[in-house]
Motif scaffolding. Structure first.
Motif, PDB file in Angstrom:
ATOM      1  N   LEU A 138     -23.230  16.084  -2.273  1.00  0.00           N
ATOM      2  CA  LEU A 138     -21.638  15.424  -1.898  1.00  0.00           C
ATOM      3  C   LEU A 138     -21.702  14.049  -1.336  1.00  0.00           C
ATOM      4  O   LEU A 138     -20.738  13.487  -1.486  1.00  0.00           O
ATOM      5  N   ASP A 139     -21.796  14.428   0.336  1.00  0.00           N
ATOM      6  CA  ASP A 139     -22.439  13.414   1.157  1.00  0.00           C
ATOM      7  C   ASP A 139     -22.703  12.440  -0.135  1.00  0.00           C
ATOM      8  O   ASP A 139     -21.696  10.972   0.425  1.00  0.00           O
ATOM      9  N   GLU A 140     -24.098  12.194  -0.488  1.00  0.00           N
ATOM     10  CA  GLU A 140     -24.490  11.747  -1.442  1.00  0.00           C
ATOM     11  C   GLU A 140     -23.020  10.430  -2.148  1.00  0.00           C
ATOM     12  O   GLU A 140     -23.319   9.584  -2.782  1.00  0.00           O
ATOM     13  N   LEU A 141     -22.503  11.578  -3.247  1.00  0.00           N
ATOM     14  CA  LEU A 141     -21.500  10.986  -3.753  1.00  0.00           C
ATOM     15  C   LEU A 141     -20.254   9.913  -3.224  1.00  0.00           C
ATOM     16  O   LEU A 141     -20.082   9.778  -3.754  1.00  0.00           O
ATOM     17  N   VAL A 142     -19.769  10.423  -1.836  1.00  0.00           N
ATOM     18  CA  VAL A 142     -19.428   9.321  -0.858  1.00  0.00           C
ATOM     19  C   VAL A 142     -19.824   8.567  -1.043  1.00  0.00           C
ATOM     20  O   VAL A 142     -18.624   7.234  -1.602  1.00  0.00           O
ATOM     21  N   ASN A 143     -21.196   8.491  -0.656  1.00  0.00           N
ATOM     22  CA  ASN A 143     -22.078   6.377  -0.587  1.00  0.00           C
ATOM     23  C   ASN A 143     -21.128   6.755  -2.157  1.00  0.00           C
ATOM     24  O   ASN A 143     -21.243   5.163  -2.367  1.00  0.00           O
ATOM     25  N   LYS A 144     -21.710   6.717  -3.228  1.00  0.00           N
ATOM     26  CA  LYS A 144     -22.102   6.561  -4.696  1.00  0.00           C
ATOM     27  C   LYS A 144     -20.530   5.943  -5.232  1.00  0.00           C
ATOM     28  O   LYS A 144     -20.517   4.734  -5.767  1.00  0.00           O
ATOM     29  N   GLU A 145     -19.899   6.346  -4.657  1.00  0.00           N
ATOM     30  CA  GLU A 145     -18.350   6.012  -5.094  1.00  0.00           C
ATOM     31  C   GLU A 145     -17.400   5.760  -4.493  1.00  0.00           C
ATOM     32  O   GLU A 145     -16.665   5.535  -4.461  1.00  0.00           O
ATOM     33  N   GLN A 146     -17.882   5.575  -3.131  1.00  0.00           N
ATOM     34  CA  GLN A 146     -17.481   4.643  -2.426  1.00  0.00           C
ATOM     35  C   GLN A 146     -16.009   5.277  -1.880  1.00  0.00           C
ATOM     36  O   GLN A 146     -14.718   4.141  -1.345  1.00  0.00           O
ATOM     37  N   LEU A 147     -16.242   6.396  -2.022  1.00  0.00           N
ATOM     38  CA  LEU A 147     -15.070   7.018  -1.826  1.00  0.00           C
ATOM     39  C   LEU A 147     -14.515   7.293   0.317  1.00  0.00           C
ATOM     40  O   LEU A 147     -15.205   7.549   1.384  1.00  0.00           O
ATOM     41  N   SER A 148     -13.470   6.975   0.615  1.00  0.00           N
ATOM     42  CA  SER A 148     -12.981   6.481   2.037  1.00  0.00           C
ATOM     43  C   SER A 148     -11.769   7.417   1.982  1.00  0.00           C
ATOM     44  O   SER A 148     -11.147   8.206   0.918  1.00  0.00           O
ATOM     45  N   VAL A 149     -11.261   7.701   2.873  1.00  0.00           N
ATOM     46  CA  VAL A 149     -10.350   8.596   3.636  1.00  0.00           C
ATOM     47  C   VAL A 149      -9.356   8.290   4.554  1.00  0.00           C
ATOM     48  O   VAL A 149      -9.622   7.711   5.611  1.00  0.00           O
ATOM     49  N   GLY A 150      -7.805   8.508   4.278  1.00  0.00           N
ATOM     50  CA  GLY A 150      -7.105   7.879   4.539  1.00  0.00           C
ATOM     51  C   GLY A 150      -6.471   8.511   5.895  1.00  0.00           C
ATOM     52  O   GLY A 150      -6.177   9.798   5.423  1.00  0.00           O
ATOM     53  N   GLN A 151      -5.924   8.345   5.990  1.00  0.00           N
ATOM     54  CA  GLN A 151      -4.882   8.705   8.074  1.00  0.00           C
ATOM     55  C   GLN A 151      -3.668   9.890   7.097  1.00  0.00           C
ATOM     56  O   GLN A 151      -4.105  10.857   7.387  1.00  0.00           O
ATOM     57  N   GLU A 152      -3.433   9.819   5.842  1.00  0.00           N
ATOM     58  CA  GLU A 152      -2.642  10.716   6.135  1.00  0.00           C
ATOM     59  C   GLU A 152      -3.329  11.949   5.238  1.00  0.00           C
ATOM     60  O   GLU A 152      -3.128  12.781   5.190  1.00  0.00           O
ATOM     61  N   GLU A 153      -4.183  11.795   4.864  1.00  0.00           N
ATOM     62  CA  GLU A 153      -4.989  12.765   4.069  1.00  0.00           C
ATOM     63  C   GLU A 153      -5.901  13.560   5.458  1.00  0.00           C
ATOM     64  O   GLU A 153      -5.770  14.523   5.153  1.00  0.00           O
ATOM     65  N   LEU A 154      -6.104  12.837   6.403  1.00  0.00           N
ATOM     66  CA  LEU A 154      -6.785  13.457   7.297  1.00  0.00           C
ATOM     67  C   LEU A 154      -5.917  14.112   7.810  1.00  0.00           C
ATOM     68  O   LEU A 154      -6.118  15.281   8.211  1.00  0.00           O
ATOM     69  N   THR A 155      -4.949  13.749   8.015  1.00  0.00           N
ATOM     70  CA  THR A 155      -3.533  14.267   9.105  1.00  0.00           C
ATOM     71  C   THR A 155      -2.842  15.803   8.220  1.00  0.00           C
ATOM     72  O   THR A 155      -3.258  16.804   9.422  1.00  0.00           O
TER      73      THR A 155
END
Length: 478
Positions: free
Chosen positions: A358-375
């Motif tokens: 899943l970490d590799e998939l995060v890099n491949k898909e260039q997924l980011s986490v927004g402040q609202e999602e983290l909150t």
């Protein structure tokens, strides 16, 4: 500085580093300064001892050792960056050469994140349970609610299953009454299984004032695990009385005016629960299918650390809170130590593979986490931990765990990408739309321990229990 990387296997490398002596000068100066502050030499003020005097009095070797210990982390980090490596855990360093005023050479072996090829997951297809709520399901739900509003009344008859008895208990081991083996005025529902094995049989048929003696293995206390002779005396027998299933009950137990409205609401709640379970099941099966497609080598040391972490958490946290040890737990589970170890290894391997993929998939898909999602994620984690959001957030920040939470959310998004691309059908062959499965508005995601705990039990059971890998990565970055 010169460095070279040798791949020992897909998950471990050996760095060979050569450092010209002049690059040690800052650390050498710092070593002299540190020793200056620690020692006293007659005729010289503290901190003003010349380097040559320190060499004469304490030896040049002591200075070189201090300088090398100070410089090694810096040179190791430079070599890691130069080799574009993702190390896991602490390296095993061996100084191969140290020539005063000439050269420092060392090797460092360390586990690394393996290179993973993300497979084509567009063809994944899984089958999940269909969402069906029967009249029997609703009956059970309403009966459970009805049971919560039951009352008790004293009766003059022999106790039977379902009755509440008020009892006094006395436990003896080897003929001696235990200091913590006496309890008085305990209310117990016959058949609940909440006390000692054998107590149901002992009190069934007794009237108020009756007593019985039975043998049972103690589940806790000073004599935990030992066979005890337990005497139980019944002081009162109470029958449980359930309210009538009518509109009055609906008004008592809910915000609804009629029993029909209460049952309709129960159906909606059960459907929502089953839809969420269906979505979790889909995630679980899609994740398993993805892992079957991916080749993921696992670092041996990382796997060992992960197994030890899981076992430690179980023994010293989860079981400790329940007053159990590992042997008692295995006995309750009906497992041998070998079976337990095999299961633990399998779970640890799956957890590591899940996190890597899943970490590799995060890099491949260039997924980011927004402040609202983290909150939002932090709020859910706080709720599951029993802490207030402010307390949980403070603990996360002080513990340096913000990157871990970001990783949890990112892995959840990566899994969602795979689930969205997969074909999900129920056991009736109908296509399942997971977009609106959770009517509460919560997202199903991959989160961590302690575990622990898990917002989406499907994916989290694999990826987020993996604490050792995250700990090792944190140490490496430090």
């Amino acid at each position: 500085m010169k460095s070279a990387v040798e791949n020992l296997n897909p998950t471990r490398v050996r760095l060979t580093v050569e450092v010209p002596f002049e690059e040690l000068k800052p650390s050498l100066d710092a070593a002299y300064k540190k020793i200056n502050q620690q020692v006293t030499v007659p005729g010289f003020r503290k901190g003003k001892i010349p380097a040559r005097v320190i060499d004469q009095r304490f030896g040049r070797g002591a200075v070189l050792e201090e300088a090398v210990n100070d410089a090694l982390p810096k040179f190791y980090t430079e070599a890691v960056n130069e080799g574009e490596l993702n190390p896991l855990g602490q390296p095993e360093v061996d100084i191969t050469e140290l020539k005063d005023n000439e050269l420092l050479a060392f090797t460092a072996e360390v586990d690394i994140r393996p290179t993973i090829e993300i497979p084509d997951y567009s063809g994944i297809e899984v089958t999940v349970d269909s969402v069906e709520v029967s009249d029997e399901d609703i009956d059970t739900s309403v009966e459970q609610l009805r049971d919560r509003f039951a009352t008790t009344a004293a009766v003059e008859r022999a106790a039977a299953e379902g009755d509440v008895v008020v009892i006094d208990l006395e436990a003896k081991v080897d003929g001696e009454v235990l200091e913590d083996g006496v309890a008085k005025g305990v209310s117990y529902t016959i058949g609940s299984g909440e006390l000692l094995d054998g107590i149901d049989e002992a009190v069934t048929g007794l009237e108020a004032g009756g007593s019985a003696t039975f043998t049972s293995e103690l589940k806790g206390g000073s004599a935990q695990g030992k066979e005890a002779e337990v005497t139980v005396e019944v002081s009162e027998v109470k029958a449980r009385e359930l309210p009538e299933l009518d509109d009055d009950f609906a008004q008592l137990a809910s915000e609804f005016d009629t029993l029909e409205e209460l049952r309709a609401d129960s159906r909606k709640r059960l459907e929502r629960t089953k839809k969420f379970e269906q979505a979790t099941q889909a995630q679980e099966k899609v994740l398993d299918a993805l892992l079957e497609l991916a080749e993921v080598p696992i670092p041996e040391k990382l796997l060992e650390d992960e197994i030890n972490t899981r076992k430690h958490n179980l023994e010293h946290h989860q079981l400790g809170q329940m007053g159990l040890n590992l042997d008692a737990y295995l006995q309750m589970q009906g497992k041998t130590a070998e079976e337990f170890d095999a299961e633990l290894k399998e779970q640890a391997e799956k957890g590591i593979r899940t996190q890597f993929v899943l970490d590799e998939l995060v890099n491949k898909e260039q997924l980011s986490v927004g402040q609202e999602e983290l909150t939002e994620h932090l709020m859910r984690r706080a709720q599951s931990s029993g802490m207030s959001p402010d307390q949980f957030a403070q603990a996360v920040v002080e513990g340096g765990q913000v990157p871990m939470l970001v990783g949890e959310v990112a892995r959840g998004k990566a899994l969602a990408v795979v689930v969205e691309a997969a074909k999900v059908v129920d056991d009736k062959g109908e296509t399942v739309d997971l977009d609106d499965e959770d009517e509460t508005g919560e997202t199903v995601e991959v989160t961590g321990e302690e575990g622990s705990e898990e917002a989406a039990e499907a994916a989290e059971a694999s990826a987020d229990d993996t604490q050792a890998e995250g700990d090792q990565q944190d140490k490496a970055e430090s």
